[in-house]
Design an enzyme around this catalytic site. Structure first.
Site, short mmCIF file in Angstrom:
data_model
loop_
_atom_site.label_atom_id
_atom_site.label_comp_id
_atom_site.label_asym_id
_atom_site.label_seq_id
_atom_site.Cartn_x
_atom_site.Cartn_y
_atom_site.Cartn_z
N LYS A 280 15.07 -16.11 39.21
CA LYS A 280 14.78 -14.95 40.05
C LYS A 280 15.49 -13.73 39.46
CE LYS A 280 14.90 -13.49 44.94
NZ LYS A 280 15.31 -13.87 46.33
N SER B 102 11.66 -13.55 49.97
CA SER B 102 11.62 -12.66 48.84
C SER B 102 11.47 -13.37 47.49
CB SER B 102 12.90 -11.82 48.79
OG SER B 102 14.04 -12.61 48.52
N SER C 145 14.47 -16.58 52.33
CA SER C 145 13.82 -16.16 51.09
C SER C 145 13.58 -17.27 50.06
CB SER C 145 14.62 -15.03 50.43
OG SER C 145 14.36 -13.81 51.06
#
Lengths: 95, 491
Positions: free
Chosen positions: B76, B151, B175
């Site tokens: 990420k 997210s 997330s």
């Protein structure tokens, strides 16, 4: 509770975010909807409840007072918007 | 190749049936085909990936391979990665090349796992749909007209499309779990403090926690073995003995007490999701589990509490983005204060600015007690509900999200509607408990449904055991999205 456009501009000022009148009006409605949601908290009786700041009850660790970092200012300043003589450049603040 | 488990890939590498470079190249080829239609990756650098794979091949050749050496992984874009662009999905960091590695990155490098690239995400991890990214929305591989969740939407989408065998994610209010649910993969948010936050760009520091995202619970257990561990660079990192999270995977579930919180099956839950979760409960009963009804009475307050605490922490954490030391600086300004205000107005997106402003307000003079302190007190009540529940059950089960993936743009104009997506995931963050999502079915539109498990502190091995046994009995986690392989378009 309801925020006015002036309240929104004051909050933006606290947050150091430039905002114009049109943006303040657009933001106002959405912030008010969110604060209406948040307001449901106020009905809860929390007298005598200790606030919970953190998930784990741990205290700050201490370490020996010795230098552990190497000097990497060149690498760190390489990503800065403006640097001169190893110093970060910002607009003049002292006349 | 693309559907092999991490342990199968590791076995192929150990048997020299494939090299790490070949494996990485296969994934890079698949990314080149599929990513244009999914937008899961922000940054790719094949030279760096293949150089890291060559290091892994040398380790394997020298007999120094660990359990996952040579298996590639996607990170990420919230993790600082030395020499890689690290944007956090924001214009504010669109040009930020990190000068050091996050602790999580250090650990995967030490394990010999090459990075396939940096995955797309909601800006500063603030969003539940991946639509707030400066680099454009991620598309759900199951239907590219739908969001992947957020997210960690790029991470979930790249794993779902098998562009990577695994990915890292972070979870502040859901997330990892919500995008895992919406994309049909498995994701785990560990107990707060198990994974170091060093080098992970901060959103809400008392809630942020990194975790693994992969097709199966077994994969996640192997990844968790790499990620967890004490780090003196994170003041909230916990000093604990190292655990093997695969140790209980094969344990039978007889006698397992599954707690069903009645608040998680109430109004607002989509019928198809409810039916799939009920079917999963029935499956666990067949495997020997029993159920007990529990109550998390204060969980309905989790969203208002979260939208005080997380923005408050964010407004403080994001004050560092001022155009002085890194990232974006406005091109024109009249003085220092004007430089700050214009830099932040231009560098942050709408949702990030909204949350910073909420935070600045709830912490401002005269409002602190009514908002911040009240929210911290209710946070305690929410955590206490879980403590009481775990006296009568071993693991808590419910839906991960109230519905399946929604269409791109469907909720982007209504922040409150968007926030309600995290209704069932936020309570575990507030309490600091581990939570995970695993696939448990599909809706009529063919979109995945996620099952959530929440465990007691440090019970990750037990949760992974439950999830693994469920996955041995079901094949939801093995289903693949209908991607047109040649064109990269949906069939």
């Amino acid at each position: 509770m309801s925020l006015s456009p002036d309240d929104v501009k004051r909050i933006a000022r606290l947050a150091r975010i430039e905002i114009d009148d049109a943006q303040a009006r657009a933001t106002q409605g959405q912030l008010n909807t969110i604060f209406d949601l948040i307001a449901t908290m106020q009905a809860v009786d929390t007298s005598g409840i200790a606030p919970m700041a953190h998930a784990q009850e741990v205290t700050q660790r201490l370490r020996a007072d010795i230098v552990t970092e190497t000097d990497r200012h060149a690498a760190f300043q390489a990503v800065a918007p403006a640097v001169e003589n190893d110093l970060y450049l910002v607009p003049k603040v002292i006349e | 190749m693309s559907d092999a488990s991490l342990s199968a890939l590791a076995a192929q590498l150990a048997a020299k049936q494939v090299s790490s470079r070949e494996l990485a190249q296969q994934y890079l080829d698949r990314i080149a085909t599929l990513n244009p239609s999914i937008n899961a990756f922000i940054t790719l650098d094949a030279d760096k990936t293949l150089a890291e794979a060559a290091v892994a091949d040398a380790l394997i050749a020298a007999g120094k391979a660990g359990p996952l050496t040579g298996v590639p992984i996607a990170h990420k874009d919230i993790f600082c990665t030395d020499g890689w662009l690290t944007t956090c999905g924001s214009k504010m960091l669109h040009n930020f090349v990190a000068p050091y590695d996050a602790h999580v990155i250090q650990r995967f490098k030490a394990a010999g796992m090459p990075s396939l690239g940096k995955t797309n995400m909601d800006e500063f991890a603030m969003g539940s749909s991946n639509e707030t990214s400066y680099f454009g929305a991620v598309k759900n591989p199951w239907n590219t007209a739908y969001v992947p969740g957020g997210s960690s939407g790029g991470a979930a989408a790249c794993v779902a499309a098998r562009m990577a065998p695994a990915a890292t994610g972070t979870d502040t209010g859901g997330s990892i779990r919500q995008p895992a649910a919406l994309c049909g993969i498995t994701g785990l948010k560990p107990t707060y403090g198990l994974v170091s936050r060093f080098g992970m760009i901060a959103f809400a520091s008392s809630l942020d926690q990194a975790g693994p995202m992969a097709p199966s619970a077994e994969d996640c257990a192997l990844l968790l073995n790499v990620m967890t561990g004490f780090d003196p660079n994170d003041s909230t990192s916990l000093e604990r003995d190292k655990e093997d999270y695969t140790r209980d995977l094969e344990q039978p579930l007889s006698g397992l007490r599954v707690g069903l919180p009645r608040e998680f099956f109430a109004e607002g839950l989509n019928n198809e999701v409810a039916a799939a979760v009920d079917a999963a409960v029935a499956e666990l009963k067949k495997l020997g589990a029993t159920t007990v009804e529990i109550s998390l009475a204060n969980s309905k307050l989790a969203i208002p509490v979260y939208y005080v605490l997380a923005p408050a922490e964010a407004s403080s954490n994001l004050s560092r983005f001022d155009g002085v030391r890194y990232g974006y600086r406005a091109p024109e300004y009249t003085n220092l204060d004007d430089m700050y205000c214009k830099t932040r107005a231009q560098g942050f997106g709408v949702e990030v600015k909204r949350r910073i402003m909420i935070g600045a307000y709830v912490l401002s003079h005269g409002y602190y007690d009514a908002y911040y302190l009240q929210a911290q007190k209710i946070r305690r009540l929410i955590a206490d509900d879980f403590s009481a529940a775990f006296k009568t059950c071993d693991v808590i089960l419910g839906p991960t999200a109230p519905g399946t993936a929604f269409a791109l743009g469907e909720k982007s104009d209504d922040p409150v509607e968007m926030y309600l997506n995290d209704l069932y995931t936020i309570p575990a963050n507030l309490a600091g408990l581990p939570g995970m999502s695993l696939p448990c079915g599909f809706d009529a539109k063919g979109l995945p449904i996620g099952l959530q498990l929440v465990g007691n502190y440090f019970s990750e091995a037990k949760m992974l055991n439950v999830a693994h046994q469920f996955q041995r009995a079901t094949d939801w986690h093995k289903r693949l999205p209908p991607l047109g392989e040649a064109s990269g378009e949906r069939r």
